[in-house]
Design a protein around this motif. Structure first.
Motif, short mmCIF file in Angstrom:
data_model
loop_
_atom_site.label_atom_id
_atom_site.label_comp_id
_atom_site.label_asym_id
_atom_site.label_seq_id
_atom_site.Cartn_x
_atom_site.Cartn_y
_atom_site.Cartn_z
N UNK A 1 20.79 12.37 56.92
CA UNK A 1 19.52 11.94 57.52
C UNK A 1 18.29 12.58 56.86
N UNK A 2 18.50 13.56 55.99
CA UNK A 2 17.37 14.20 55.33
C UNK A 2 16.66 13.26 54.38
N UNK A 3 15.35 13.34 54.40
CA UNK A 3 14.48 12.65 53.44
C UNK A 3 13.66 13.74 52.74
N UNK A 4 12.56 13.37 52.15
CA UNK A 4 11.77 14.30 51.34
C UNK A 4 11.39 15.57 52.09
N UNK A 5 10.72 15.44 53.20
CA UNK A 5 10.22 16.63 53.91
C UNK A 5 11.36 17.51 54.42
N UNK A 6 12.43 16.88 54.89
CA UNK A 6 13.56 17.64 55.39
C UNK A 6 14.27 18.39 54.25
N UNK A 7 14.37 17.74 53.10
CA UNK A 7 14.96 18.42 51.93
C UNK A 7 14.14 19.66 51.58
N UNK B 1 14.05 9.38 47.45
CA UNK B 1 14.19 8.91 48.82
C UNK B 1 13.32 7.68 49.10
N UNK B 2 12.82 7.06 48.05
CA UNK B 2 12.02 5.83 48.14
C UNK B 2 10.80 6.02 49.03
N UNK B 3 10.17 7.19 48.91
CA UNK B 3 8.98 7.50 49.69
C UNK B 3 7.78 7.82 48.79
N UNK B 4 7.90 7.57 47.50
CA UNK B 4 6.84 7.97 46.57
C UNK B 4 5.48 7.39 46.94
#
Length: 179
Positions: free
Chosen positions: A88-94, A153-156
């Protein structure tokens, strides 16, 4: 610095330029081996020299090259540490968990290695502030890794990465916001 990072730098140079550029950089840097062992830690000066000569050869500032290389590293780093990550981790969680999970693992498995210390504070649901601390002074690499995570994470298009201090200092602060 860990040999894996040098091996990835070699691949980066070869894919962005060519093998002869890599050979030329190692010759200019006075590094006799063209291959790096992933189980060995090499002097940080090797990285400084390789990036420095790459900056001279390309006309791209060293800090910008660090950032580009940091972005390039992300898929390989995530592959290496996939067992430590949560789906479930994305950029901020990583970013929030890198120090406690990945860097702790690296320090335990490779005691001679010294990844930077990351003090990450969650300011809000959509924002973290990273205090990068390392005598290596490679904050640009950290900024690139953050941008690379957002791309991975496709959030750029939704992540804003803003260094709030000089990227070549021992302490670099990076603000990361999800829009």
């Amino acid at each position: 610095m860990h040999g894996t990072i040098f091996s990835l730098l070699k691949r980066y140079v070869q894919t962005q330029y060519d093998h002869s550029t890599w050979v030329q950089l190692t010759e200019l840097a006075g590094i006799s081996s063209l291959d790096f062992n992933s189980k060995t830690v090499y002097p940080d000066e090797h990285m400084y020299a390789l990036i420095g000569y790459a900056a001279q050869q390309t006309g791209i500032p060293a800090g910008e090259l660090h950032e580009k290389f940091g972005e390039y590293l992300v898929p390989d780093l995530l592959y290496m540490y996939q067992k430590l990550m949560r789906p479930e981790w994305k950029t901020l969680e990583m970013l929030e968990h890198t120090e406690a999970v990945m860097h702790t693992h690296v320090r335990r498995e490779h005691t001679e290695n010294a990844p930077p210390v990351l003090d990450v504070k969650r300011v809000s649901e959509n924002e973290v502030i990273i205090d990068y601390v390392s005598p290596r002074r490679m904050g640009g690499l950290a900024v690139g890794i953050v941008r690379g995570l957002a791309t991975y994470f496709d959030e750029a298009d939704r992540i804003d990465v803003q260094p709030t201090t000089s990227e070549d200092g021992e302490r670099v602060q990076i603000r990361v916001r999800r829009n």
